[in-house]
Design an enzyme around this catalytic site. Structure first.
Site, PDB file in Angstrom:
ATOM      1  N   GLY A 147       0.822  -1.194   0.000  1.00 30.23           N
ATOM      2  CA  GLY A 147       0.000   0.000   0.000  1.00 30.23           C
ATOM      3  C   GLY A 147       0.861   1.251   0.000  1.00 30.23           C
ATOM      4  N   CYS A 148       0.222   2.373  -0.292  1.00 32.68           N
ATOM      5  CA  CYS A 148       0.965   3.629  -0.381  1.00 32.68           C
ATOM      6  C   CYS A 148       1.498   4.079   0.984  1.00 32.68           C
ATOM      7  CB  CYS A 148       0.090   4.707  -1.008  1.00 32.68           C
ATOM      8  SG  CYS A 148      -1.551   4.880  -0.275  1.00 32.68           S
ATOM      9  N   TYR A 149       0.630   4.129   1.971  1.00 30.02           N
ATOM     10  CA  TYR A 149       1.085   4.503   3.315  1.00 30.02           C
ATOM     11  C   TYR A 149       2.132   3.527   3.856  1.00 30.02           C
ATOM     12  CZ  TYR A 149      -2.637   8.037   3.984  1.00 30.02           C
ATOM     13  OH  TYR A 149      -3.459   9.141   3.904  1.00 30.02           O
TER      14      TYR A 149
END
Length: 344
Positions: A147-149
């Site tokens: 995921g991005c985070y």
């Protein structure tokens, strides 16, 4: 090498097209959409007028006839159903959704509120944090793109956790993202009049990326089981900044931390460590596959501050997906990804 993109009309799918269109080894042969099949990709995306590809229905058997790799830029719950079909058809999968990231199916059900992929499918998925799992990615058939985070958070914490330096209950992650992270589907919270000149916290203690971060940190440092993680929506289009606070077990200086980070990432072309006393901003990585990191220790509290920035659609999604596809195909990690950040 021929590749296909499923979910080509979302922001991550469009970013995949932008990157792969200039890739020296990958050739996009088909684009797929469940809702826009029969339209040309440029009809609703005029910036792609030079790409004369029609959106096709999602048929794993037909995709397997023309492609070696399929990128799944689909909403949660879709890849769990499609991936086994692609495995059976002999196509390698790079999944940009969260369906294959969590090893525990019950954890996925709890955080994503959907049915999990099968145990057999999850067992074949390799977590694609490129800088830290390249050896396993290279021989994989299925990649679970982070995921991005988690990408920004984990790249920031990895050097400390690898040394077992973090006090296990002290990790606090304050994360902020541009609105494109919410996807392309319209909603009240992403309307201009709601977001502009505004700053929102969302999914307090409930963000689905929490178990992904905890799962990986626990692999690096076994006594880490939970973190404090909260997310904020910032009135800008792209970019992520994670500001992480952690108490250290070791007595070190900021200079020593900077040297550690530079040493750890010296052979990783997409992680750039800021000089002592300097900290990154989101604009300096916009449109690129870079993750820039700044670190400092508060001499009064002995708490470390780690600032990491990425473009959420590139290093946080499509760019890292292409980086992983490069690794599993035996190409240089930087192939097709040498874009200089956009500035200003």
């Amino acid at each position: 090498m021929n590749v296909s993109i499923v979910g080509a009309t979302g922001y991550s799918g469009l970013e995949l097209i932008r990157i792969l269109d200039n890739h020296p080894h990958f050739n996009i042969v088909s684009l797929h959409s469940s809702s826009k099949a029969g339209q040309y990709i440029h009809e609703e995306n005029p910036h792609l007028m030079h790409i004369n590809l029609m959106l096709e229905p999602i048929n794993p058997i037909e995709i397997a006839k023309k492609s070696s790799i399929v990128f799944l830029a689909t909403p949660a719950g879709v890849s769990a159903e499609l991936t086994p079909q692609f495995i059976e058809a002999g196509v390698k999968v790079v999944d940009l959704s969260g369906d294959l990231r969590l090893e525990n199916p019950e954890s996925y059900k709890q955080w994503y509120k959907k049915e999990a992929a099968s145990i057999d499918t999850l067992a074949q998925a390799v977590y694609g944090l490129s800088e830290w799992n390249a050896a396993n990615i290279k021989g994989a058939h299925v990649i679970a793109n982070p995921g991005c985070y988690p990408t920004a958070t984990l790249l920031g914490l990895a050097p400390l956790c690898q040394k077992n330096w973090c006090e296990p209950n002290s990790i606090i992650i304050d994360a902020k993202s541009g609105v494109s992270g919410a996807g392309r589907t319209p909603s009240l919270n992403t309307m201009y009049s709601e977001l502009n000149e505004n700053f929102k916290i969302y999914k307090v203690h409930q963000h689905q990326h929490i178990p992904e971060i905890e799962q990986q940190l626990n692999k690096w440092q076994e006594d880490i089981t939970t973190v404090e993680f909260n997310t904020h929506l910032v009135p800008m289009i792209k970019g992520i900044m994670t500001t992480t606070y952690v108490q250290l077990k070791e007595n070190v200086t900021t200079a020593q931390l900077v040297d550690l980070y530079k040493e750890v990432y010296q052979d990783h072309p997409f992680v750039r460590v800021m000089p002592e006393g300097q900290y990154p901003c989101t604009k300096q990585v916009a449109g690129s596959n870079f993750c820039d990191i700044g670190v400092s220790i508060n001499e009064r509290t002995r708490r470390v501050t780690i600032v990491a920035v990425i473009d959420n659609l590139v290093k946080g999604a499509a760019g890292q997906a292409v980086q992983n596809a490069n690794i599993l195909s035996g190409y240089e990690q930087t192939a097709g990804l040498k874009q200089v950040p956009q500035y200003p």
